[in-house]
Design a protein around this motif. Structure first.
Motif, PDB file in Angstrom:
ATOM      1  N   VAL A 263       0.855  -1.146   0.068  1.00  0.00           N
ATOM      2  CA  VAL A 263      -0.116   0.075  -0.260  1.00  0.00           C
ATOM      3  C   VAL A 263       0.791   1.081   0.084  1.00  0.00           C
ATOM      4  O   VAL A 263       1.614   1.472   0.863  1.00  0.00           O
ATOM      5  CB  VAL A 263      -0.925   0.122   1.215  1.00  0.00           C
ATOM      6  CG1 VAL A 263      -1.827   1.345   1.127  1.00  0.00           C
ATOM      7  CG2 VAL A 263      -1.924  -1.249   1.118  1.00  0.00           C
TER       8      VAL A 263
ATOM      9  N   ASP B  72       1.264   5.028   0.334  1.00  0.00           N
ATOM     10  CA  ASP B  72       0.731   6.391   0.836  1.00  0.00           C
ATOM     11  C   ASP B  72      -0.775   6.195   1.392  1.00  0.00           C
ATOM     12  O   ASP B  72      -1.375   7.273   1.416  1.00  0.00           O
ATOM     13  CB  ASP B  72       0.766   7.596  -0.352  1.00  0.00           C
ATOM     14  CG  ASP B  72       2.108   8.002  -0.695  1.00  0.00           C
ATOM     15  OD1 ASP B  72       2.859   7.824   0.360  1.00  0.00           O
ATOM     16  OD2 ASP B  72       2.292   8.465  -1.978  1.00  0.00           O
ATOM     17  N   GLY B  73      -0.800   5.034   1.710  1.00  0.00           N
ATOM     18  CA  GLY B  73      -1.992   4.767   2.304  1.00  0.00           C
ATOM     19  C   GLY B  73      -3.394   4.840   1.584  1.00  0.00           C
ATOM     20  O   GLY B  73      -4.404   4.596   2.217  1.00  0.00           O
ATOM     21  N   TRP B  74      -3.136   4.542   0.252  1.00  0.00           N
ATOM     22  CA  TRP B  74      -4.258   4.787  -0.261  1.00  0.00           C
ATOM     23  C   TRP B  74      -4.341   4.053  -1.806  1.00  0.00           C
ATOM     24  O   TRP B  74      -5.471   3.566  -2.478  1.00  0.00           O
ATOM     25  CB  TRP B  74      -5.120   6.148  -0.540  1.00  0.00           C
ATOM     26  CG  TRP B  74      -4.145   6.767  -1.675  1.00  0.00           C
ATOM     27  CD1 TRP B  74      -3.057   7.387  -1.198  1.00  0.00           C
ATOM     28  CD2 TRP B  74      -4.342   7.199  -2.779  1.00  0.00           C
ATOM     29  NE1 TRP B  74      -2.449   8.408  -2.255  1.00  0.00           N
ATOM     30  CE2 TRP B  74      -3.309   7.910  -3.633  1.00  0.00           C
ATOM     31  CE3 TRP B  74      -5.141   6.749  -3.944  1.00  0.00           C
ATOM     32  CZ2 TRP B  74      -2.923   8.390  -4.781  1.00  0.00           C
ATOM     33  CZ3 TRP B  74      -5.322   7.420  -5.318  1.00  0.00           C
ATOM     34  CH2 TRP B  74      -4.009   8.243  -5.666  1.00  0.00           C
TER      35      TRP B  74
ATOM     36  N   GLU C 246      -3.243   0.298  -3.512  1.00  0.00           N
ATOM     37  CA  GLU C 246      -3.028  -0.917  -3.230  1.00  0.00           C
ATOM     38  C   GLU C 246      -2.243  -1.593  -4.358  1.00  0.00           C
ATOM     39  O   GLU C 246      -2.844  -1.605  -5.492  1.00  0.00           O
ATOM     40  CB  GLU C 246      -4.061  -1.712  -2.765  1.00  0.00           C
ATOM     41  CG  GLU C 246      -3.938  -3.293  -2.377  1.00  0.00           C
ATOM     42  CD  GLU C 246      -5.039  -4.036  -2.136  1.00  0.00           C
ATOM     43  OE1 GLU C 246      -5.531  -4.442  -1.032  1.00  0.00           O
ATOM     44  OE2 GLU C 246      -5.546  -4.085  -3.174  1.00  0.00           O
TER      45      GLU C 246
ATOM     46  N   ARG D  33      -7.481   1.654  -6.011  1.00  0.00           N
ATOM     47  CA  ARG D  33      -7.502   2.641  -5.308  1.00  0.00           C
ATOM     48  C   ARG D  33      -8.520   1.952  -3.973  1.00  0.00           C
ATOM     49  O   ARG D  33      -9.450   1.296  -4.196  1.00  0.00           O
ATOM     50  CB  ARG D  33      -8.419   3.921  -5.623  1.00  0.00           C
ATOM     51  CG  ARG D  33      -8.538   4.814  -4.214  1.00  0.00           C
ATOM     52  CD  ARG D  33      -8.897   6.288  -4.951  1.00  0.00           C
ATOM     53  NE  ARG D  33      -9.165   7.247  -3.887  1.00  0.00           N
ATOM     54  CZ  ARG D  33      -9.545   8.502  -4.155  1.00  0.00           C
ATOM     55  NH1 ARG D  33      -9.588   8.838  -5.349  1.00  0.00           N
ATOM     56  NH2 ARG D  33      -9.558   9.296  -3.225  1.00  0.00           N
ATOM     57  N   LEU D  34      -7.976   2.227  -2.674  1.00  0.00           N
ATOM     58  CA  LEU D  34      -8.521   1.577  -1.616  1.00  0.00           C
ATOM     59  C   LEU D  34      -9.852   2.297  -1.202  1.00  0.00           C
ATOM     60  O   LEU D  34      -9.718   3.530  -1.324  1.00  0.00           O
ATOM     61  CB  LEU D  34      -7.817   1.566  -0.239  1.00  0.00           C
ATOM     62  CG  LEU D  34      -6.438   0.860  -0.416  1.00  0.00           C
ATOM     63  CD1 LEU D  34      -5.701   0.820   0.894  1.00  0.00           C
ATOM     64  CD2 LEU D  34      -6.942  -0.783  -0.514  1.00  0.00           C
ATOM     65  N   THR D  35     -10.859   1.740  -0.647  1.00  0.00           N
ATOM     66  CA  THR D  35     -12.127   2.429  -0.404  1.00  0.00           C
ATOM     67  C   THR D  35     -11.890   3.234   0.808  1.00  0.00           C
ATOM     68  O   THR D  35     -10.827   2.517   1.790  1.00  0.00           O
ATOM     69  CB  THR D  35     -13.184   1.341  -0.228  1.00  0.00           C
ATOM     70  OG1 THR D  35     -13.061   0.554   0.609  1.00  0.00           O
ATOM     71  CG2 THR D  35     -13.261   0.886  -1.557  1.00  0.00           C
ATOM     72  N   GLY D  36     -12.888   3.893   1.457  1.00  0.00           N
ATOM     73  CA  GLY D  36     -12.805   4.545   3.113  1.00  0.00           C
ATOM     74  C   GLY D  36     -12.639   3.470   3.934  1.00  0.00           C
ATOM     75  O   GLY D  36     -11.874   3.700   5.015  1.00  0.00           O
TER      76      GLY D  36
ATOM     77  N   VAL E  76      -9.414   1.812   4.124  1.00  0.00           N
ATOM     78  CA  VAL E  76      -8.376   2.615   4.753  1.00  0.00           C
ATOM     79  C   VAL E  76      -8.471   2.610   6.159  1.00  0.00           C
ATOM     80  O   VAL E  76      -7.359   2.846   6.996  1.00  0.00           O
ATOM     81  CB  VAL E  76      -8.457   4.009   4.275  1.00  0.00           C
ATOM     82  CG1 VAL E  76      -7.571   5.115   4.950  1.00  0.00           C
ATOM     83  CG2 VAL E  76      -8.057   3.970   2.790  1.00  0.00           C
TER      84      VAL E  76
END
Length: 278
Positions: free
Chosen positions: A50, A52-54, A56, A136-139, A142
Motif C-alpha cells: 500500500v 501512501d495509505g490509499w 494498493e 484505490r482503496l475504499t474509505g 483505509v
C-alpha cells in the motif's frame, strides 16, 4: 494482473487562472510508487503493498516483490546520498571554499561516476517486468488497513533481506519500521494466520544447503550466502572508455587542459565546465 500499469508524472505545475501540469510523461506505476512514495506498507510476504495509505498493489509473486523492495531500499539510499553530495558541492562553490589541490579536483569525476552508475541501475529498475494489480482503496478499507500495535515486539531476524536497515516495531501501524518510509508486515489480511510461517524444503543453488525455509528466509539466505557470486563494483565492467556520442548538433569536441579529459560540449557546457576549475 498486468505489468503495464502506468501513472502520470509531471515536471512542474503552472498556476494561472487554472492549474496546468507541464511536461507530463507516463511512467511505470509499480516502480514509480516504490521510488517516490512517502510511505510503503507491506504484508507478511510483501505480495501486497500500500503506497501512501490509499493505493494498493497486489503482486503475483512474493519473491519478486521482496527483491523489488530490496532494490528499492538500495536505490533510494544511493539516490539520497548522490543528492547530498551534489548539494554539498553546490554549497562549497557558493561559499568559494574550493581548494586547488589534486584531491579536490578528483572528487567531481568520482561523483559523476556514481551518478552514471545510479542512472543505469534506475533505468534497469524501471524496465523490470512484474505482474501486479493496482487499485484505490475504499474509505472502509483505509480505516481497517493496519494490524495496530503488537504485544510481541521482537523484530524478525532476516539478515540481508533489507540490507543493513535495522527494524523496530511501529508504534501505531504495527509491524516493523524498516526505514522512514517502509513498514514491513503491518497490513491486515484475510489469509491464514500461519501462511507466512509455512516452510518448504529448498536447496541453495550456491552452497547446496537443504533446509525448510519460508520465502522470506530463502531470499535472506541468498543475499547472505558466503558462496554466492558478488556483483562487481559499479563501472568495473567498463574497463575501456566508451566513445563519445553526439546528442546535439551544437556539441563540439572539447579538450579540457585542467582535467585532461575530452568531451562533447555545447558552448554553454564549456563555460559551465570551466567554471568548475575556477
Amino acid at each position: 494482473m498486468s505489468s503495464k500499469h502506468q501513472l502520470l508524472a509531471f515536471v512542474s505545475l503552472l498556476e494561472t487562472s487554472k492549474p496546468y501540469l507541464v511536461n507530463c510523461v507516463r511512467v511505470p506505476a509499480l516502480q514509480s510508487l516504490l521510488l517516490f512514495s512517502r510511505s510503503l506498507d507491506t504484508n507478511g510476504d510483501c505480495s501486497r503493498l500500500v503506497a501512501d495509505g490509499w493505493l494498493e498493489l497486489q503482486l503475483a509473486d512474493g519473491e519478486s516483490a521482496v527483491r523489488l523492495l530490496a532494490a528499492t531500499l538500495r536505490l533510494r539510499a544511493q539516490w539520497e546520498s548522490a543528492m547530498d553530495g551534489q548539494l554539498a558541492q553546490a554549497r562549497r562553490r557558493r561559499r568559494q571554499r574550493l581548494d586547488d589541490n589534486e584531491e579536490e579536483e578528483a572528487a567531481p569525476g568520482q561523483r559523476e561516476e556514481v551518478v552514471v552508475a545510479l542512472s543505469k541501475e534506475l533505468l534497469q529498475f524501471m524496465a523490470s517486468k512484474v505482474s501486479y494489480s493496482l487499485r484505490r482503496l475504499t474509505g472502509l478499507e483505509v480505516q481497517n488497513l493496519y494490524v495496530g500495535p503488537q504485544t510481541i515486539t521482537a523484530a524478525p531476524s532476516l539478515p540481508g533481506l533489507f540490507g543493513s536497515s535495522a527494524t523496530s516495531p511501529h508504534p501505531t501501524k504495527g509491524g516493523y519500521a524498516v526505514t522512514d518510509f517502509l513498514t514491513y508486515n503491518c497490513l491486515t489480511s484475510n489469509a491464514d494466520l500461519y501462511s507466512d510461517c509455512l516452510r518448504t524444503f529448498w536447496t541453495c543453488p550456491h552452497c547446496e544447503l537443504h533446509v525448510p525455509l519460508t520465502p522470506l528466509e530463502r531470499i535472506a539466505h541468498e543475499n547472505t550466502c558466503p558462496q554466492a557470486p558478488r556483483d562487481a563494483p559499479p563501472g568495473a565492467e567498463e574497463a575501456a572508455p566508451e566513445p563519445l556520442r553526439k546528442v546535439s548538433d551544437l556539441q563540439r569536441p572539447y579538450h579540457c587542459k585542467a582535467c585532461q579529459k575530452d568531451f562533447l560540449f555545447t558552448p554553454t557546457d564549456v563555460l559551465r565546465h570551466q567554471r568548475q576549475h575556477v
